[in-house]
Design an enzyme around this catalytic site. Sequence first.
Site, PDB file in Angstrom:
ATOM      1  N   GLU A 187     -14.545 -20.367  40.154  1.00  0.00           N
ATOM      2  CA  GLU A 187     -13.242 -19.696  40.100  1.00  0.00           C
ATOM      3  C   GLU A 187     -12.352 -20.031  41.293  1.00  0.00           C
ATOM      4  OE1 GLU A 187     -16.092 -18.332  40.887  1.00  0.00           O
ATOM      5  OE2 GLU A 187     -15.906 -16.654  42.274  1.00  0.00           O
TER       6      GLU A 187
ATOM      7  N   HIS B 133     -19.065 -21.368  43.105  1.00  0.00           N
ATOM      8  CA  HIS B 133     -17.963 -20.552  42.574  1.00  0.00           C
ATOM      9  C   HIS B 133     -16.949 -21.406  41.813  1.00  0.00           C
ATOM     10  CE1 HIS B 133     -18.909 -16.694  44.495  1.00  0.00           C
ATOM     11  NE2 HIS B 133     -19.508 -17.459  45.390  1.00  0.00           N
TER      12      HIS B 133
ATOM     13  N   LYS C 223      -0.369  -8.739  38.105  1.00  0.00           N
ATOM     14  CA  LYS C 223       1.038  -8.867  38.505  1.00  0.00           C
ATOM     15  C   LYS C 223       1.663 -10.190  38.038  1.00  0.00           C
ATOM     16  CE  LYS C 223       4.300  -7.058  41.284  1.00  0.00           C
ATOM     17  NZ  LYS C 223       4.637  -5.628  41.369  1.00  0.00           N
TER      18      LYS C 223
ATOM     19  N   CYS D 176     -23.053 -17.282  41.114  1.00  0.00           N
ATOM     20  CA  CYS D 176     -23.552 -16.891  42.447  1.00  0.00           C
ATOM     21  C   CYS D 176     -24.514 -15.700  42.327  1.00  0.00           C
ATOM     22  CB  CYS D 176     -22.377 -16.608  43.387  1.00  0.00           C
ATOM     23  SG  CYS D 176     -22.892 -16.554  45.117  1.00  0.00           S
ATOM     24  N   TYR D 177     -24.106 -14.533  42.790  1.00  0.00           N
ATOM     25  CA  TYR D 177     -24.992 -13.366  42.663  1.00  0.00           C
ATOM     26  C   TYR D 177     -25.415 -13.192  41.204  1.00  0.00           C
ATOM     27  CZ  TYR D 177     -26.655  -8.542  42.960  1.00  0.00           C
ATOM     28  OH  TYR D 177     -27.428  -7.405  42.901  1.00  0.00           O
TER      29      TYR D 177
ATOM     30  N   GLY E  99     -21.205 -11.264  44.135  1.00  0.00           N
ATOM     31  CA  GLY E  99     -21.224  -9.941  44.754  1.00  0.00           C
ATOM     32  C   GLY E  99     -21.651 -10.081  46.196  1.00  0.00           C
TER      33      GLY E  99
ATOM     34  N   SER F 162      13.269   1.612  38.458  1.00  0.00           N
ATOM     35  CA  SER F 162      13.426   1.687  39.910  1.00  0.00           C
ATOM     36  C   SER F 162      14.167   0.483  40.459  1.00  0.00           C
ATOM     37  CB  SER F 162      12.044   1.742  40.557  1.00  0.00           C
ATOM     38  OG  SER F 162      11.393   0.499  40.351  1.00  0.00           O
ATOM     39  N   GLY F 163      14.347  -0.533  39.619  1.00  0.00           N
ATOM     40  CA  GLY F 163      14.900  -1.787  40.126  1.00  0.00           C
ATOM     41  C   GLY F 163      13.789  -2.780  40.399  1.00  0.00           C
ATOM     42  N   GLY F 164      12.549  -2.315  40.428  1.00  0.00           N
ATOM     43  CA  GLY F 164      11.406  -3.185  40.689  1.00  0.00           C
ATOM     44  C   GLY F 164      10.916  -3.875  39.424  1.00  0.00           C
ATOM     45  N   VAL F 165      10.023  -4.847  39.614  1.00  0.00           N
ATOM     46  CA  VAL F 165       9.598  -5.673  38.493  1.00  0.00           C
ATOM     47  C   VAL F 165       8.769  -4.895  37.472  1.00  0.00           C
ATOM     48  CG1 VAL F 165       7.739  -6.623  39.926  1.00  0.00           C
ATOM     49  CG2 VAL F 165       8.313  -7.762  37.834  1.00  0.00           C
ATOM     50  N   ASP F 166       7.873  -4.031  37.915  1.00  0.00           N
ATOM     51  CA  ASP F 166       6.970  -3.376  36.968  1.00  0.00           C
ATOM     52  C   ASP F 166       7.718  -2.463  35.996  1.00  0.00           C
ATOM     53  OD1 ASP F 166       5.158  -4.693  38.501  1.00  0.00           O
ATOM     54  OD2 ASP F 166       4.410  -2.913  39.543  1.00  0.00           O
ATOM     55  N   SER F 167       8.564  -1.614  36.535  1.00  0.00           N
ATOM     56  CA  SER F 167       9.269  -0.701  35.633  1.00  0.00           C
ATOM     57  C   SER F 167      10.240  -1.473  34.750  1.00  0.00           C
ATOM     58  CB  SER F 167       9.985   0.413  36.404  1.00  0.00           C
ATOM     59  OG  SER F 167      11.040  -0.101  37.181  1.00  0.00           O
ATOM     60  N   ALA F 168      10.799  -2.564  35.277  1.00  0.00           N
ATOM     61  CA  ALA F 168      11.752  -3.342  34.481  1.00  0.00           C
ATOM     62  C   ALA F 168      11.051  -4.016  33.303  1.00  0.00           C
ATOM     63  CB  ALA F 168      12.427  -4.396  35.364  1.00  0.00           C
TER      64      ALA F 168
END
Length: 534
Positions: free
Chosen positions: A182, A180, A390, A93-94, A66, A234-240
């Site tokens: 990660e 860290h 994503k 860390c924090y 943080g 919409s043609g985009g990845v998420d809706s597809a």
Amino acid sequence: MSPSPPSAAGPLVDGPVLVVDFGAQYAQLIARRVREAHVYSEIVSHTISAAEMVARRPQGIILSGGPKSVNETPAPQIDPAIYDTGIPILGICYGAQLLALQLGGEVARTGRGEYGRTPLTITDRSPIFVDWPGDSEVWMSHGDAITVVPEGFVPTAQSPDAKVAALHDANRRIYGVQFHPEVVHTERGRDLLERFLYDVCGCPPSWTHTSIIESQVEKIRAQVGSSRVLCALSGGVDSAVAAALVHKAIGDQLTCVFVDTGLMRSGEGEQVEETFRRQFHVNLVHAKASDRFFGALAGVTDPEAKRKIIGELFIRVFEEVARDLEATSGVTGDTTDPGAVDYLVQGTLYPDVIESGSDSAAKIKSHHNVGGLPDDLTFELVEPLRLLFKDEVRAVGEELGLPHDIVWRQPFPGPGLAVRIVGEVTPERAEILRAADAIVVEEIRRAGLYRDLWQSFAVMPAVRTVGVMGDGRTYAYPIVIRAVTSDDAMTADWARLPYDVLERLSSRIINEVEGVNRVALDITSKPPGTIEWE
Ligand code: XMP
């Protein structure tokens, strides 16, 4: 809260690993790393009580880094009752400093902070350091340091300026690391997280893309029963990906709607048809509404007015399709009727859910996605990507067999080309921009840059300039090339495109797109610019 010993972990087996957020972006990266180890993780706020955490049956808890100092007031805290739950805890860390302080140790500003690559020496073979070499390199970023470990704890590693670079109480399964794990600069960071997840928490690495699909399919079926479901593509990845998942779950109960606004990229409508109608056999309504959109946009130049007009018209067209569908299935508008369309699929992603910190996030994003859904919408939302990042959405898309072109498509704004045509949006100007944009995409792909860029596209300003082509004077539009790198669109840098790519773009756009006589390059970062021009 009464302590529950580790042996009581039986019923906890299926819960997520909870990553506690203390601000900034640290928690998201940790949650993603946990998932990359095939263990399901969720981010929770540090304000959540221990009882609420236990109720989620976590297999482990990770306290993230943080931006604050634990000794600041106020500094974000965590309900100390979590230390008595018997659930394994890893503080980073924090998070490490906080657990040290809350359990009776001391944290101080020693004046000898460490930032960046730092050598680390293991001093005690903790279960999270199995297989680590004695000396390795880690990524540090701290001003404060743990100076006294709490009772029951031992230091397990040190660095030049941190005597306690790691600590644990193995009996209570509480671990802390100052560095860290990660970030990729910590050489064995992934090992450490895996040891914590697999060995300490006992999590099986079973969160895979196949398992995500299976569990979502079950969830969708349970949510919608035999109701009919609509999805705006919409043609985009998420809706597809959302549509493909819902289709896998409920087949013909799903109808997808592609509203052709006349403001889409080149070939988008055809690709949606090809993929969803012909390949996946999805019920698809292709609502060709470009005349209506251009009609509504005639004479409008204000960017916000354009967005509003497009958003509202989009909804109107969408509702008409829904009403038509209900009419053809003999539905009277009674939403308890089995033929009624009760559900709407939304491609909301996990970062949107986390950012708002509440369930209302779904609503906010749904507005954003399709340009402003009205509040009185009668659909209930189906959000099969609500828990995914994503990159996970893309992997699920690949697993479902969607074409690479769709899965790896760069983001495209809801209002489409309208926010890239400065000034009035006419069919002619949209056509010119679409043709120029197709060349940008083609050349960027050919140069192997498409996936490295957040977005790369063409913009049309509201000016015309003088040029000379052949023997004649021209007076035509310029096209501006906009290409940016970014991680999340919050900030962006203009991409340093190679000169030979720029040269091809310039020459092809001017030679192949009638109505363009000049090509310019946008070299503005965000901030101060935005990615889109409007
Ligand atoms: P800006 O232009 O604000 O854009 O830097 C940030 C990111 O958001 C996208 N964008 C939109 N997406 N509806 C959307 O769904 C919109 O109205 C919209 N406006 C911008 C933009 O393409 C970029 O990725």
